[in-house]
Design an enzyme around this catalytic site. Structure first.
Site, PDB file in Angstrom:
ATOM      1  N   ILE A 101       0.874  -1.180   0.000  1.00 51.09           N
ATOM      2  CA  ILE A 101       0.000   0.000   0.000  1.00 51.09           C
ATOM      3  C   ILE A 101       0.910   1.227   0.000  1.00 51.09           C
ATOM      4  O   ILE A 101       1.621   1.482   0.984  1.00 51.09           O
ATOM      5  CB  ILE A 101      -0.927   0.008   1.236  1.00 51.09           C
ATOM      6  CG1 ILE A 101      -1.759  -1.288   1.282  1.00 51.09           C
ATOM      7  CG2 ILE A 101      -1.844   1.232   1.202  1.00 51.09           C
ATOM      8  CD1 ILE A 101      -2.577  -1.463   2.551  1.00 51.09           C
ATOM      9  N   CYS A 136      11.984  -7.435   1.342  1.00 49.89           N
ATOM     10  CA  CYS A 136      12.981  -6.393   1.616  1.00 49.89           C
ATOM     11  C   CYS A 136      13.567  -6.580   3.021  1.00 49.89           C
ATOM     12  O   CYS A 136      13.074  -7.372   3.830  1.00 49.89           O
ATOM     13  CB  CYS A 136      12.348  -5.005   1.475  1.00 49.89           C
ATOM     14  SG  CYS A 136      11.387  -4.495   2.925  1.00 49.89           S
ATOM     15  N   CYS A 175       4.897  -2.532   2.877  1.00 52.85           N
ATOM     16  CA  CYS A 175       5.059  -3.725   2.040  1.00 52.85           C
ATOM     17  C   CYS A 175       3.968  -4.750   2.337  1.00 52.85           C
ATOM     18  O   CYS A 175       3.400  -4.788   3.444  1.00 52.85           O
ATOM     19  CB  CYS A 175       6.408  -4.381   2.300  1.00 52.85           C
ATOM     20  SG  CYS A 175       7.826  -3.446   1.748  1.00 52.85           S
ATOM     21  N   GLU A 184       4.187  -7.936   2.888  1.00 57.76           N
ATOM     22  CA  GLU A 184       4.488  -8.870   3.979  1.00 57.76           C
ATOM     23  C   GLU A 184       4.112  -8.270   5.320  1.00 57.76           C
ATOM     24  O   GLU A 184       3.531  -8.929   6.183  1.00 57.76           O
ATOM     25  CB  GLU A 184       5.982  -9.218   3.990  1.00 57.76           C
ATOM     26  CG  GLU A 184       6.496  -9.899   2.730  1.00 57.76           C
ATOM     27  CD  GLU A 184       7.018  -8.930   1.678  1.00 57.76           C
ATOM     28  OE1 GLU A 184       6.409  -7.848   1.514  1.00 57.76           O
ATOM     29  OE2 GLU A 184       8.010  -9.253   1.029  1.00 57.76           O
TER      30      GLU A 184
END
Ligand code: THU
Length: 140
Positions: free
Chosen positions: A45, A93, A55, A57
């Site tokens: 988002i 990341c 992110c 995740e």
């Protein structure tokens, strides 16, 4: 528990459809599996101010933790440029690796899906060895 990586990747693909990524045009989906089979989905988002972007995740993990869940047994991630049909593995990341390490055991599998159906299987500990922990006794 029998973990079906293909099903979890399919859930990540469906989460990716909700991605709000007008600035990067890079859409990511994640699906986090709990011990009882519950799946928490997340997508990236973004924000016009960039920094508030979250992110996929972390959206999935924060949704689950905010619902009182921490019994995670696997996570699947898919991602790639919007509109491009060929996608390779999308690696979490560094920030998401740290958040995964906070809530998942090092051996927790991480499934990275590609558009050709390949599944790269790694683990939370492999993605972030020598994890920073505040409590010394938590370190290996
Ligand atoms: N992104 C994720 O959702 N997960 C990652 O682990 C890597 C990056 C998102 C953040 C941003 O919206 C876009 O991908 C491009 O960096």
């Amino acid at each position: 528990m029998n973990i079906n990586s293909k099903d979890l990747i399919a859930a990540a693909e469906s989460a990716r459809l909700a991605s709000y990524s007008p600035y990067s045009n890079f859409a990511v989906g994640a699906a986090l599996l709990c011990a009882d089979g519950t799946v928490y989905k997340g997508c990236n988002i973004e924000n016009a101010s960039f920094t508030p972007t979250c992110c996929a995740e972390r959206v999935a993990i924060f949704k689950a933790v905010s619902e009182g869940r921490k019994d995670f047994v696997a996570i699947a991630v898919v991602g790639g440029k919007v509109g491009e049909s060929e996608r390779g593995a999308c690696y979490p990341c560094g920030v998401c690796r740290q958040v995964l390490a906070e809530f998942c055991a090092p051996e927790t599998p991480v499934f990275l899906g590609s558009s050709n159906g390949d599944v790269l299987t790694t683990s939370v500990g492999e993605l972030l060895p020598y994890t920073f922990k505040l409590k010394v006794e938590e370190n290996d």
